[in-house]
Scaffold this motif. Structure first.
Motif, PDB file in Angstrom:
ATOM      1  N   VAL A   1       0.837  -1.201   0.000  1.00 43.34           N
ATOM      2  CA  VAL A   1       0.000   0.000   0.000  1.00 43.34           C
ATOM      3  C   VAL A   1       0.876   1.257   0.000  1.00 43.34           C
ATOM      4  O   VAL A   1       0.489   2.296  -0.556  1.00 43.34           O
ATOM      5  CB  VAL A   1      -0.976  -0.011   1.201  1.00 43.34           C
ATOM      6  CG1 VAL A   1      -0.291   0.394   2.494  1.00 43.34           C
ATOM      7  CG2 VAL A   1      -2.172   0.908   0.941  1.00 43.34           C
ATOM      8  N   ALA A   2       2.060   1.157   0.576  1.00 42.56           N
ATOM      9  CA  ALA A   2       2.999   2.280   0.528  1.00 42.56           C
ATOM     10  C   ALA A   2       3.446   2.533  -0.910  1.00 42.56           C
ATOM     11  O   ALA A   2       3.594   3.686  -1.340  1.00 42.56           O
ATOM     12  CB  ALA A   2       4.208   2.010   1.425  1.00 42.56           C
ATOM     13  N   ASP A   3       3.655   1.451  -1.667  1.00 41.07           N
ATOM     14  CA  ASP A   3       4.018   1.608  -3.079  1.00 41.07           C
ATOM     15  C   ASP A   3       2.871   2.210  -3.872  1.00 41.07           C
ATOM     16  O   ASP A   3       3.091   3.053  -4.753  1.00 41.07           O
ATOM     17  CB  ASP A   3       4.426   0.255  -3.677  1.00 41.07           C
ATOM     18  CG  ASP A   3       5.836  -0.144  -3.297  1.00 41.07           C
ATOM     19  OD1 ASP A   3       6.774   0.586  -3.678  1.00 41.07           O
ATOM     20  OD2 ASP A   3       6.011  -1.165  -2.620  1.00 41.07           O
ATOM     21  N   LEU A   4       1.633   1.789  -3.587  1.00 46.99           N
ATOM     22  CA  LEU A   4       0.483   2.372  -4.284  1.00 46.99           C
ATOM     23  C   LEU A   4       0.368   3.864  -3.988  1.00 46.99           C
ATOM     24  O   LEU A   4       0.073   4.660  -4.892  1.00 46.99           O
ATOM     25  CB  LEU A   4      -0.810   1.662  -3.870  1.00 46.99           C
ATOM     26  CG  LEU A   4      -1.018   0.236  -4.370  1.00 46.99           C
ATOM     27  CD1 LEU A   4      -2.382  -0.283  -3.906  1.00 46.99           C
ATOM     28  CD2 LEU A   4      -0.927   0.168  -5.897  1.00 46.99           C
ATOM     29  N   GLU A   5       0.601   4.242  -2.738  1.00 46.78           N
ATOM     30  CA  GLU A   5       0.520   5.660  -2.380  1.00 46.78           C
ATOM     31  C   GLU A   5       1.577   6.458  -3.142  1.00 46.78           C
ATOM     32  O   GLU A   5       1.301   7.580  -3.601  1.00 46.78           O
ATOM     33  CB  GLU A   5       0.713   5.818  -0.866  1.00 46.78           C
ATOM     34  CG  GLU A   5       0.368   7.208  -0.333  1.00 46.78           C
ATOM     35  CD  GLU A   5       1.518   8.194  -0.443  1.00 46.78           C
ATOM     36  OE1 GLU A   5       1.265   9.414  -0.534  1.00 46.78           O
ATOM     37  OE2 GLU A   5       2.681   7.731  -0.448  1.00 46.78           O
ATOM     38  N   ARG A   6       2.749   5.877  -3.310  1.00 47.72           N
ATOM     39  CA  ARG A   6       3.815   6.583  -4.031  1.00 47.72           C
ATOM     40  C   ARG A   6       3.499   6.660  -5.529  1.00 47.72           C
ATOM     41  O   ARG A   6       3.862   7.644  -6.192  1.00 47.72           O
ATOM     42  CB  ARG A   6       5.158   5.894  -3.786  1.00 47.72           C
ATOM     43  CG  ARG A   6       5.626   6.074  -2.337  1.00 47.72           C
ATOM     44  CD  ARG A   6       6.990   5.492  -2.080  1.00 47.72           C
ATOM     45  NE  ARG A   6       7.339   5.634  -0.673  1.00 47.72           N
ATOM     46  CZ  ARG A   6       7.534   4.612   0.157  1.00 47.72           C
ATOM     47  NH1 ARG A   6       7.409   3.367  -0.290  1.00 47.72           N
ATOM     48  NH2 ARG A   6       7.841   4.820   1.416  1.00 47.72           N
ATOM     49  N   ILE A   7       2.839   5.634  -6.059  1.00 45.53           N
ATOM     50  CA  ILE A   7       2.388   5.715  -7.452  1.00 45.53           C
ATOM     51  C   ILE A   7       1.387   6.856  -7.590  1.00 45.53           C
ATOM     52  O   ILE A   7       1.407   7.618  -8.562  1.00 45.53           O
ATOM     53  CB  ILE A   7       1.767   4.380  -7.905  1.00 45.53           C
ATOM     54  CG1 ILE A   7       2.847   3.300  -8.010  1.00 45.53           C
ATOM     55  CG2 ILE A   7       1.065   4.551  -9.266  1.00 45.53           C
ATOM     56  CD1 ILE A   7       2.305   1.914  -8.312  1.00 45.53           C
ATOM     57  N   GLY A   8       0.499   6.978  -6.604  1.00 45.27           N
ATOM     58  CA  GLY A   8      -0.439   8.102  -6.607  1.00 45.27           C
ATOM     59  C   GLY A   8       0.282   9.438  -6.586  1.00 45.27           C
ATOM     60  O   GLY A   8      -0.120  10.390  -7.276  1.00 45.27           O
ATOM     61  N   ASP A   9       1.360   9.517  -5.821  1.00 44.39           N
ATOM     62  CA  ASP A   9       2.154  10.748  -5.782  1.00 44.39           C
ATOM     63  C   ASP A   9       2.780  11.054  -7.141  1.00 44.39           C
ATOM     64  O   ASP A   9       2.845  12.219  -7.566  1.00 44.39           O
ATOM     65  CB  ASP A   9       3.260  10.631  -4.724  1.00 44.39           C
ATOM     66  CG  ASP A   9       2.727  10.739  -3.306  1.00 44.39           C
ATOM     67  OD1 ASP A   9       1.586  11.189  -3.121  1.00 44.39           O
ATOM     68  OD2 ASP A   9       3.471  10.366  -2.372  1.00 44.39           O
ATOM     69  N   GLU A  10       3.253  10.012  -7.820  1.00 45.29           N
ATOM     70  CA  GLU A  10       3.843  10.213  -9.141  1.00 45.29           C
ATOM     71  C   GLU A  10       2.781  10.676 -10.137  1.00 45.29           C
ATOM     72  O   GLU A  10       3.045  11.539 -10.982  1.00 45.29           O
ATOM     73  CB  GLU A  10       4.503   8.919  -9.642  1.00 45.29           C
ATOM     74  CG  GLU A  10       5.662   8.409  -8.786  1.00 45.29           C
ATOM     75  CD  GLU A  10       6.839   9.378  -8.706  1.00 45.29           C
ATOM     76  OE1 GLU A  10       6.949  10.278  -9.555  1.00 45.29           O
ATOM     77  OE2 GLU A  10       7.653   9.245  -7.763  1.00 45.29           O
ATOM     78  N   ALA A  11       1.567  10.124 -10.037  1.00 46.14           N
ATOM     79  CA  ALA A  11       0.474  10.559 -10.911  1.00 46.14           C
ATOM     80  C   ALA A  11       0.142  12.024 -10.653  1.00 46.14           C
ATOM     81  O   ALA A  11      -0.107  12.803 -11.594  1.00 46.14           O
ATOM     82  CB  ALA A  11      -0.761   9.682 -10.686  1.00 46.14           C
ATOM     83  N   LYS A  12       0.140  12.415  -9.389  1.00 45.79           N
ATOM     84  CA  LYS A  12      -0.121  13.810  -9.023  1.00 45.79           C
ATOM     85  C   LYS A  12       0.964  14.717  -9.598  1.00 45.79           C
ATOM     86  O   LYS A  12       0.678  15.812 -10.096  1.00 45.79           O
ATOM     87  CB  LYS A  12      -0.170  13.942  -7.500  1.00 45.79           C
ATOM     88  CG  LYS A  12      -0.460  15.345  -7.002  1.00 45.79           C
ATOM     89  CD  LYS A  12      -0.502  15.373  -5.471  1.00 45.79           C
ATOM     90  CE  LYS A  12      -0.764  16.774  -4.947  1.00 45.79           C
ATOM     91  NZ  LYS A  12      -0.800  16.793  -3.451  1.00 45.79           N
ATOM     92  N   LYS A  13       2.209  14.253  -9.543  1.00 43.34           N
ATOM     93  CA  LYS A  13       3.330  15.023 -10.088  1.00 43.34           C
ATOM     94  C   LYS A  13       3.149  15.227 -11.598  1.00 43.34           C
ATOM     95  O   LYS A  13       3.339  16.337 -12.117  1.00 43.34           O
ATOM     96  CB  LYS A  13       4.645  14.296  -9.802  1.00 43.34           C
ATOM     97  CG  LYS A  13       5.894  15.047 -10.203  1.00 43.34           C
ATOM     98  CD  LYS A  13       7.136  14.192  -9.982  1.00 43.34           C
ATOM     99  CE  LYS A  13       7.261  13.743  -8.534  1.00 43.34           C
ATOM    100  NZ  LYS A  13       8.464  12.892  -8.330  1.00 43.34           N
ATOM    101  N   ILE A  14       2.775  14.152 -12.298  1.00 45.49           N
ATOM    102  CA  ILE A  14       2.546  14.237 -13.743  1.00 45.49           C
ATOM    103  C   ILE A  14       1.404  15.198 -14.036  1.00 45.49           C
ATOM    104  O   ILE A  14       1.462  16.010 -14.965  1.00 45.49           O
ATOM    105  CB  ILE A  14       2.245  12.844 -14.328  1.00 45.49           C
ATOM    106  CG1 ILE A  14       3.470  11.931 -14.182  1.00 45.49           C
ATOM    107  CG2 ILE A  14       1.849  12.954 -15.807  1.00 45.49           C
ATOM    108  CD1 ILE A  14       3.196  10.472 -14.481  1.00 45.49           C
ATOM    109  N   ALA A  15       0.335  15.113 -13.237  1.00 42.09           N
ATOM    110  CA  ALA A  15      -0.822  15.984 -13.436  1.00 42.09           C
ATOM    111  C   ALA A  15      -0.446  17.451 -13.278  1.00 42.09           C
ATOM    112  O   ALA A  15      -0.872  18.311 -14.061  1.00 42.09           O
ATOM    113  CB  ALA A  15      -1.923  15.607 -12.448  1.00 42.09           C
ATOM    114  N   LYS A  16       0.366  17.757 -12.268  1.00 40.89           N
ATOM    115  CA  LYS A  16       0.792  19.147 -12.050  1.00 40.89           C
ATOM    116  C   LYS A  16       1.602  19.664 -13.238  1.00 40.89           C
ATOM    117  O   LYS A  16       1.429  20.809 -13.676  1.00 40.89           O
ATOM    118  CB  LYS A  16       1.628  19.245 -10.774  1.00 40.89           C
ATOM    119  CG  LYS A  16       0.824  19.129  -9.483  1.00 40.89           C
ATOM    120  CD  LYS A  16       1.752  19.279  -8.272  1.00 40.89           C
ATOM    121  CE  LYS A  16       0.985  19.290  -6.971  1.00 40.89           C
ATOM    122  NZ  LYS A  16       1.889  19.422  -5.795  1.00 40.89           N
ATOM    123  N   LEU A  17       2.491  18.812 -13.758  1.00 45.74           N
ATOM    124  CA  LEU A  17       3.290  19.217 -14.912  1.00 45.74           C
ATOM    125  C   LEU A  17       2.415  19.364 -16.153  1.00 45.74           C
ATOM    126  O   LEU A  17       2.654  20.241 -16.990  1.00 45.74           O
ATOM    127  CB  LEU A  17       4.403  18.195 -15.154  1.00 45.74           C
ATOM    128  CG  LEU A  17       5.509  18.194 -14.078  1.00 45.74           C
ATOM    129  CD1 LEU A  17       6.375  16.938 -14.193  1.00 45.74           C
ATOM    130  CD2 LEU A  17       6.376  19.446 -14.199  1.00 45.74           C
TER     131      LEU A  17
END
Length: 240
Positions: free
Chosen positions: A99-115
């Motif tokens: 679940v920690a890895d899933l949360e970090r994937i979510g963070d990466e998606a958020k990063k992509i969205a911001k860019l």
């Protein structure tokens, strides 16, 4: 090695224990589907120059964080109240890690969205979108396969995911080199191209986290920690 036939997690004396484990697994898969959707949405926002979609993905990360907290609470409850042993304890421990890895994937998606939002405001970059789409499709497939392996308690697909991660690393390096060469030849769009470079890096990290989930599926089913081990060693563990 544990008998794979004993990995059903559905034959306890306490029916409530079975329900707790089933709910933990269901929420984990729900979170996995959510972050996979966020990665897809973020990349679509980038490619289609859709700032509104980017904002939707960015704001949706709060739901991912809330689900992470819920799953952590459920896992803690199971350990404290049910005192699981052997296969059940491995399941709970693996979910906590994954679940920690899933949360970090979510963070990466958020990063992509911001860019993607930034590029929608400034204008599209001249290069890199084909590579982004290709690597995004690749890592999303890895994540789906990892979640499917978890759902079916099947460690064999995990080996393929570990091999795919190496291919993604090579694809990322090749895409980054190509984009860097373009920036050196045409310095007018360095800022925009650097945003695409960071997006490629975020997608490569998604692949890394999908690989981590796959490794934990092997641990959950086989009882062997294959992290930081050669893929051939993991193949022997799964095949034995």
């Amino acid at each position: 090695m544990p008998d794979k036939k004993d990995m059903s997690h559905g034959d306890h004396i306490s029916a409530k224990f079975d329900e707790d484990l089933a709910e933990l697994k269901a929420n984990f898969l729900k979170m996995g589907g959510m972050v996979e959707s966020h990665v897809a949405g973020a990349v679509t926002a980038l490619v289609e120059n859709d700032g509104h979609l980017g904002e939707k993905v960015r704001d949706g990360d709060k739901q991912v964080d809330q689900l992470e907290l819920l799953i952590d609470e459920e896992a803690t409850h199971i350990i404290a109240r049910r005192q699981p042993t052997a296969r059940d304890l491995r399941l709970v421990i693996a979910v906590i890690k994954m679940v920690a890895d899933l949360e970090r994937i979510g963070d990466e998606a958020k990063k992509i969205a911001k860019l993607a939002i930034t590029l929608a405001e400034e204008g599209k970059a001249p290069r890199g979108y084909v590579e982004v789409q290709h690597i995004a499709n690749h890592v999303r497939g890895m994540l789906r396969d990892a979640l499917d392996a978890f759902a079916r308690l099947d460690p064999e697909p995990a080996i393929g995911i570990m091999k795919e991660d190496k291919r993604v690393d090579e694809e990322y390096k090749a895409a980054a080199r190509s984009l860097l060469t373009f920036m050196m030849e045409d310095t007018r769009n360095i800022s925009k191209c650097m945003s695409v470079m960071w997006i490629l890096r975020a997608l490569e990290r998604v692949g890394d986290h999908a690989c981590n989930i796959a490794e934990n599926v092997i641990y959950m089913v086989e009882g062997e920690d294959v992290r930081h081990k050669p893929t051939k060693w993991a193949e022997q563990v799964v095949g034995s």
